[in-house]
Design a protein around this motif. Structure first.
Motif, PDB file in Angstrom:
ATOM      1  N   ILE A 234       0.826  -1.208   0.000  1.00 13.78           N
ATOM      2  CA  ILE A 234       0.000   0.000   0.000  1.00 13.78           C
ATOM      3  C   ILE A 234       0.859   1.257   0.000  1.00 13.78           C
ATOM      4  O   ILE A 234       0.650   2.181  -0.798  1.00 13.78           O
ATOM      5  N   VAL A 235       1.854   1.275   0.874  1.00 15.20           N
ATOM      6  CA  VAL A 235       2.703   2.466   0.998  1.00 15.20           C
ATOM      7  C   VAL A 235       3.530   2.690  -0.268  1.00 15.20           C
ATOM      8  O   VAL A 235       3.888   3.825  -0.598  1.00 15.20           O
ATOM      9  N   LYS A 236       3.787   1.619  -0.991  1.00 14.69           N
ATOM     10  CA  LYS A 236       4.558   1.730  -2.232  1.00 14.69           C
ATOM     11  C   LYS A 236       3.853   2.640  -3.234  1.00 14.69           C
ATOM     12  O   LYS A 236       4.488   3.415  -3.949  1.00 14.69           O
ATOM     13  N   ILE A 237       2.515   2.546  -3.304  1.00 20.92           N
ATOM     14  CA  ILE A 237       1.785   3.401  -4.252  1.00 20.92           C
ATOM     15  C   ILE A 237       1.160   4.617  -3.584  1.00 20.92           C
ATOM     16  O   ILE A 237       0.820   5.585  -4.257  1.00 20.92           O
ATOM     17  N   ASP A 238       1.003   4.564  -2.260  1.00 19.54           N
ATOM     18  CA  ASP A 238       0.428   5.679  -1.511  1.00 19.54           C
ATOM     19  C   ASP A 238       1.339   6.025  -0.330  1.00 19.54           C
ATOM     20  O   ASP A 238       1.019   5.727   0.832  1.00 19.54           O
ATOM     21  N   PRO A 239       2.475   6.666  -0.588  1.00 16.76           N
ATOM     22  CA  PRO A 239       3.422   6.991   0.495  1.00 16.76           C
ATOM     23  C   PRO A 239       2.812   7.832   1.602  1.00 16.76           C
ATOM     24  O   PRO A 239       3.266   7.766   2.746  1.00 16.76           O
ATOM     25  N   TRP A 240       1.786   8.593   1.279  1.00 13.71           N
ATOM     26  CA  TRP A 240       1.162   9.464   2.279  1.00 13.71           C
ATOM     27  C   TRP A 240       0.507   8.675   3.412  1.00 13.71           C
ATOM     28  O   TRP A 240       0.223   9.232   4.479  1.00 13.71           O
ATOM     29  N   LEU A 241       0.293   7.372   3.200  1.00 17.91           N
ATOM     30  CA  LEU A 241      -0.356   6.547   4.218  1.00 17.91           C
ATOM     31  C   LEU A 241       0.623   5.946   5.230  1.00 17.91           C
ATOM     32  O   LEU A 241       0.191   5.373   6.227  1.00 17.91           O
ATOM     33  N   ALA A 242       1.917   6.068   4.982  1.00 18.32           N
ATOM     34  CA  ALA A 242       2.902   5.452   5.876  1.00 18.32           C
ATOM     35  C   ALA A 242       2.684   5.793   7.353  1.00 18.32           C
ATOM     36  O   ALA A 242       2.755   4.909   8.209  1.00 18.32           O
ATOM     37  N   PRO A 243       2.417   7.039   7.715  1.00 14.64           N
ATOM     38  CA  PRO A 243       2.241   7.358   9.146  1.00 14.64           C
ATOM     39  C   PRO A 243       1.021   6.702   9.795  1.00 14.64           C
ATOM     40  O   PRO A 243       0.953   6.617  11.016  1.00 14.64           O
ATOM     41  N   TYR A 244       0.073   6.250   8.976  1.00 11.91           N
ATOM     42  CA  TYR A 244      -1.156   5.696   9.538  1.00 11.91           C
ATOM     43  C   TYR A 244      -1.036   4.226   9.927  1.00 11.91           C
ATOM     44  O   TYR A 244      -1.907   3.676  10.620  1.00 11.91           O
ATOM     45  N   PHE A 245       0.030   3.581   9.468  1.00 11.92           N
ATOM     46  CA  PHE A 245       0.253   2.197   9.864  1.00 11.92           C
ATOM     47  C   PHE A 245       1.036   2.184  11.173  1.00 11.92           C
ATOM     48  O   PHE A 245       2.212   1.870  11.239  1.00 11.92           O
ATOM     49  N   ASP A 246       0.335   2.557  12.237  1.00 14.05           N
ATOM     50  CA  ASP A 246       0.939   2.593  13.559  1.00 14.05           C
ATOM     51  C   ASP A 246       0.251   1.584  14.462  1.00 14.05           C
ATOM     52  O   ASP A 246      -0.507   0.743  14.019  1.00 14.05           O
ATOM     53  N   THR A 247       0.519   1.671  15.762  1.00 17.22           N
ATOM     54  CA  THR A 247      -0.014   0.679  16.682  1.00 17.22           C
ATOM     55  C   THR A 247      -1.516   0.830  16.914  1.00 17.22           C
ATOM     56  O   THR A 247      -2.161  -0.089  17.388  1.00 17.22           O
ATOM     57  N   LYS A 248      -2.071   1.993  16.550  1.00 19.38           N
ATOM     58  CA  LYS A 248      -3.473   2.231  16.818  1.00 19.38           C
ATOM     59  C   LYS A 248      -4.381   1.975  15.613  1.00 19.38           C
ATOM     60  O   LYS A 248      -5.562   1.778  15.750  1.00 19.38           O
ATOM     61  N   GLY A 249      -3.793   2.003  14.397  1.00 20.33           N
ATOM     62  CA  GLY A 249      -4.626   1.822  13.217  1.00 20.33           C
ATOM     63  C   GLY A 249      -5.530   3.029  13.025  1.00 20.33           C
ATOM     64  O   GLY A 249      -5.295   4.104  13.540  1.00 20.33           O
TER      65      GLY A 249
END
Length: 251
Positions: A234-249
């Motif tokens: 997912i992050v490969k095509i949508d780098p802006w989402l990287a911060p959202y893959f954290d412990t809280k979802g």
């Protein structure tokens, strides 16, 4: 295990032209922004990107946390619990060579769609096209783990595991030779037997899946590896989402 992103949400050509979105990396961000602002704006959904796109995508985040004003808005929405707006973004994956044990864990997650290789219609015999079932060997089953039987005999855990797989294959083959249909003979196949599937999930669900199954959160190794692979695709095509893959979802 092989994980590959094969499809994702795309905006229509007519909306792209009207909204002026020509950066493919912004497509799903534009969908999210449209959904979020529709809830709070007097504008129509089709007017949001044309009239507010520059404001949100063209300005630095006012909360000082990095990214654009769109990123600030996404952070605010997810933290406030309004993550349903992320359900409009979907991703479809080809998932290959995972165990049936993993499949059982995966199907406990809600709002995911599955199309799974059938052990009823795909014959798993040694003489069939598939050449016998493949299987996943857990890392804990290693050659250096020894089991002693009496004084003169010692075997490794991997030998025991491999023997169990061979016995299962032999039992399956013999049942088929005895006239037992594949849908019944498959009952002797182990949790370790591999399968292939296509899986689709919306962004909110996939963030929640990662939060629950990520490494270091008590998940079994195989599904933790899957969670990381899905995040990476997912992050490969949508780098802006990287911060959202954290412990809280996102939920």
């Amino acid at each position: 295990m092989v994980i590959k992103l094969i499809a994702h949400t795309r905006i229509s050509d007519s909306f792209r032209e009207e909204a002026g979105i020509y950066d493919f990396e912004l497509e799903r961000a534009a969908v999210a922004l449209t959904a979020i602002r529709t809830c709070y704006s007097p504008l129509k959904p089709t007017e949001i990107i044309p009239q507010e796109g520059v404001k949100y995508f063209g300005n630095v985040a006012s909360d000082g946390a990095g990214g654009t004003e769109a990123d600030r808005l996404f952070r605010h929405i997810t933290r406030s619990g309004h993550a349903s707006t992320l359900e409009h973004i979907t991703y479809t994956f080809a998932i290959e060579g995972v165990s049936r044990a993993l499949l059982a864990q995966l199907t406990r997650h809600r709002h995911l769609s599955f199309s799974v290789q059938s052990q009823r219609y795909v014959r798993m015999g040694s003489g069939d096209r598939i050449g016998g079932f493949d299987y996943v060997t857990p890392p804990s089953v290693s050659a250096d783990k020894k089991v002693s039987e009496g004084t003169f005999f010692e075997e490794s855990a991997v030998d025991i595991f491999s023997e169990a797989m061979r016995d299962a294959q032999s039992a399956y083959d013999r049942l088929r030779e005895a006239g037992v249909p594949a849908e019944d003979a498959r009952m002797v196949l182990p949790n370790a037997a591999t399968c292939n599937l296509v899986m689709t999930g919306n962004l909110r669900t996939l963030l929640d899946f990662y939060a629950k199954r990520r490494p270091g959160n008590g998940a079994q190794w195989e599904i933790a590896e899957l969670a990381v692979s899905i995040r990476d695709e997912i992050v490969k095509i949508d780098p802006w989402l990287a911060p959202y893959f954290d412990t809280k979802g996102a939920a």
